[in-house]
Design a protein around this motif. Structure first.
Motif, short mmCIF file in Angstrom:
data_model
loop_
_atom_site.label_atom_id
_atom_site.label_comp_id
_atom_site.label_asym_id
_atom_site.label_seq_id
_atom_site.Cartn_x
_atom_site.Cartn_y
_atom_site.Cartn_z
N ILE A 108 0.85 -1.20 0.00
CA ILE A 108 0.00 0.00 0.00
C ILE A 108 0.88 1.24 0.00
CG2 ILE A 108 -1.69 1.34 1.33
CD1 ILE A 108 -2.81 -1.16 -0.17
N LEU A 109 1.96 1.24 0.77
CA LEU A 109 2.88 2.40 0.78
C LEU A 109 3.63 2.54 -0.53
CD1 LEU A 109 4.29 2.33 4.42
CD2 LEU A 109 2.49 3.79 3.45
N ARG A 110 3.83 1.44 -1.24
CA ARG A 110 4.45 1.52 -2.56
C ARG A 110 3.47 2.16 -3.56
NH1 ARG A 110 4.54 -0.63 -7.23
NH2 ARG A 110 3.06 -2.29 -6.87
N ILE A 111 2.20 1.79 -3.45
CA ILE A 111 1.18 2.33 -4.36
C ILE A 111 0.86 3.78 -4.00
CG2 ILE A 111 -1.23 2.11 -5.13
CD1 ILE A 111 -0.99 -0.91 -4.50
N PHE A 112 0.70 4.04 -2.71
CA PHE A 112 0.34 5.38 -2.21
C PHE A 112 1.38 5.80 -1.17
CE2 PHE A 112 -3.78 3.09 -2.89
CZ PHE A 112 -4.18 3.75 -4.03
N MET A 148 -5.14 12.96 -1.97
CA MET A 148 -5.66 12.99 -3.33
C MET A 148 -4.55 12.92 -4.38
SD MET A 148 -8.75 15.41 -4.59
CE MET A 148 -9.94 14.61 -3.54
N GLU A 149 -3.44 13.62 -4.12
CA GLU A 149 -2.36 13.65 -5.11
C GLU A 149 -1.71 12.27 -5.31
OE1 GLU A 149 -1.04 15.35 -1.17
OE2 GLU A 149 -2.61 15.85 -2.60
N ASP A 150 -1.77 11.40 -4.30
CA ASP A 150 -1.24 10.04 -4.44
C ASP A 150 -2.14 9.14 -5.29
OD1 ASP A 150 0.99 10.54 -2.93
OD2 ASP A 150 0.54 9.06 -1.37
N ALA A 151 -3.40 9.50 -5.40
CA ALA A 151 -4.38 8.60 -6.02
C ALA A 151 -4.68 8.96 -7.48
CB ALA A 151 -5.66 8.62 -5.21
N LEU A 152 -4.04 9.97 -7.99
CA LEU A 152 -4.36 10.36 -9.36
C LEU A 152 -3.35 9.81 -10.35
CD1 LEU A 152 -5.45 14.03 -8.69
CD2 LEU A 152 -6.90 12.04 -9.01
N PRO A 153 -3.75 9.34 -11.50
CA PRO A 153 -5.13 9.17 -11.96
C PRO A 153 -5.79 7.95 -11.27
CG PRO A 153 -3.62 8.38 -13.64
CD PRO A 153 -2.78 8.95 -12.53
N LEU A 154 -7.08 8.08 -11.08
CA LEU A 154 -7.83 7.02 -10.38
C LEU A 154 -7.77 5.68 -11.10
CD1 LEU A 154 -11.01 8.92 -9.15
CD2 LEU A 154 -9.17 7.97 -7.76
N SER A 155 -7.74 5.70 -12.41
CA SER A 155 -7.70 4.44 -13.16
C SER A 155 -6.47 3.62 -12.77
CB SER A 155 -7.71 4.70 -14.67
OG SER A 155 -6.60 5.51 -15.03
N GLN A 156 -5.32 4.28 -12.61
CA GLN A 156 -4.11 3.58 -12.19
C GLN A 156 -4.23 3.08 -10.75
OE1 GLN A 156 -0.65 5.99 -12.85
NE2 GLN A 156 -0.92 6.02 -15.07
N SER A 157 -4.84 3.89 -9.89
CA SER A 157 -5.02 3.48 -8.50
C SER A 157 -5.85 2.20 -8.42
CB SER A 157 -5.71 4.58 -7.69
OG SER A 157 -4.88 5.71 -7.60
N PHE A 158 -6.95 2.16 -9.16
CA PHE A 158 -7.80 0.97 -9.13
C PHE A 158 -7.10 -0.23 -9.77
CE2 PHE A 158 -11.24 3.96 -8.15
CZ PHE A 158 -11.87 3.26 -7.13
N SER A 159 -6.35 0.00 -10.81
CA SER A 159 -5.60 -1.11 -11.43
C SER A 159 -4.61 -1.71 -10.44
CB SER A 159 -4.84 -0.63 -12.67
OG SER A 159 -5.73 -0.25 -13.67
N LYS A 160 -3.90 -0.84 -9.72
CA LYS A 160 -2.92 -1.31 -8.73
C LYS A 160 -3.60 -2.01 -7.55
CE LYS A 160 0.52 2.16 -9.93
NZ LYS A 160 1.21 3.39 -9.51
N GLU A 201 -6.49 -3.61 -7.73
CA GLU A 201 -6.95 -4.91 -8.23
C GLU A 201 -5.79 -5.91 -8.28
OE1 GLU A 201 -9.94 -6.37 -9.09
OE2 GLU A 201 -10.74 -4.63 -8.03
N GLU A 202 -4.63 -5.43 -8.66
CA GLU A 202 -3.44 -6.30 -8.68
C GLU A 202 -3.10 -6.75 -7.26
OE1 GLU A 202 1.21 -5.65 -9.74
OE2 GLU A 202 -0.24 -4.78 -11.14
N ALA A 203 -3.16 -5.85 -6.30
CA ALA A 203 -2.90 -6.20 -4.90
C ALA A 203 -3.97 -7.17 -4.38
CB ALA A 203 -2.87 -4.95 -4.04
#
Length: 147
Positions: free
Chosen positions: A78-82, A101-113, A115-117
Motif C-alpha cells: 500500500i505504501l508503494r502504491i500510495f 488525493m495527489e497520491d491517487a491520481l489518476p484514479l484508473s491507475q489506483s484501481f488497477s494497482k 486490483e493487482e494487490a
C-alpha cells in the motif's frame, strides 16, 4: 360551588394559563437563539461543502484481509502504491488508510494497482472512496497514525 372555591379555581386557571404563556415565550426564544446560532456557526465555520473541500481532500481505503499474516507485506505494498498513505486503523482482518488525493491520481491507475494487490494478497475486498466530512474531521484532529 362557593365563592372562595370559585376564586381559587379561577386563580389556578389564570396561573396555569400564565405559566403556559411563559413556557411558549421561552420555547420561541430558544428557537430564535438556535436559529441565530446556526447562522452564526455557518458564517464562522463555513458550509458543510466548504469544510469537506478544505479538510476532506483525500480518499479512504478500507481493505478486508483473508490472511491476517499477510498484513505487513500488504502494508508495504500500500505504501508503494500510495507513498503518503497514513494507516488509521489496523485489525487482524481490516486495514484502513487515509490516502491524499495527489497520491491517487489518476484514479484508473489506483484501481488497477489495487486490483493487482487484491489478486496478489488474496484480499477479500477493498473500498476506495472520498472522505466524508466526519472522516476528514477525525483525520484533522490527529486520530490518524502515520504508518
Amino acid at each position: 360551588m362557593g365563592q372562595t372555591q370559585q376564586k381559587t379555581l379561577t386563580h389556578v386557571m389564570v396561573s396555569s394559563a400564565f405559566m403556559w404563556m411563559l413556557l411558549g415565550v421561552q420555547v420561541r426564544m430558544v428557537q430564535v437563539w438556535a436559529m441565530q446560532a446556526g447562522v452564526w456557526a455557518s458564517r464562522c465555520i463555513g458550509s458543510i461543502q466548504y469544510l469537506k473541500n478544505k479538510f476532506g481532500k483525500g480518499y479512504l481505503l478500507e481493505i478486508k484481509v483473508k490472511d491476517p499474516e499477510l498484513t505487513d507485506l500488504l502494508h508495504a505494498e500500500i505504501l508503494r502504491i500510495f507513498p503518503s498513505a497514513a494507516r488509521q486503523e489496523r485489525f487482524p482482518s481490516l486495514l484502513v488508510y487515509k490516502v491524499p488525493m495527489e497520491d491517487a491520481l489518476p484514479l484508473s491507475q489506483s484501481f488497477s494497482k489495487l486490483e493487482e494487490a487484491k489478486r496478489s494478497f488474496s484480499l477479500e475486498e477493498y473500498s476506495f472512496s472520498l472522505n466524508t466530512l466526519a472522516q476528514a474531521d477525525d483525520f484533522k484532529a490527529g486520530h490518524a497514525v502515520k504508518a
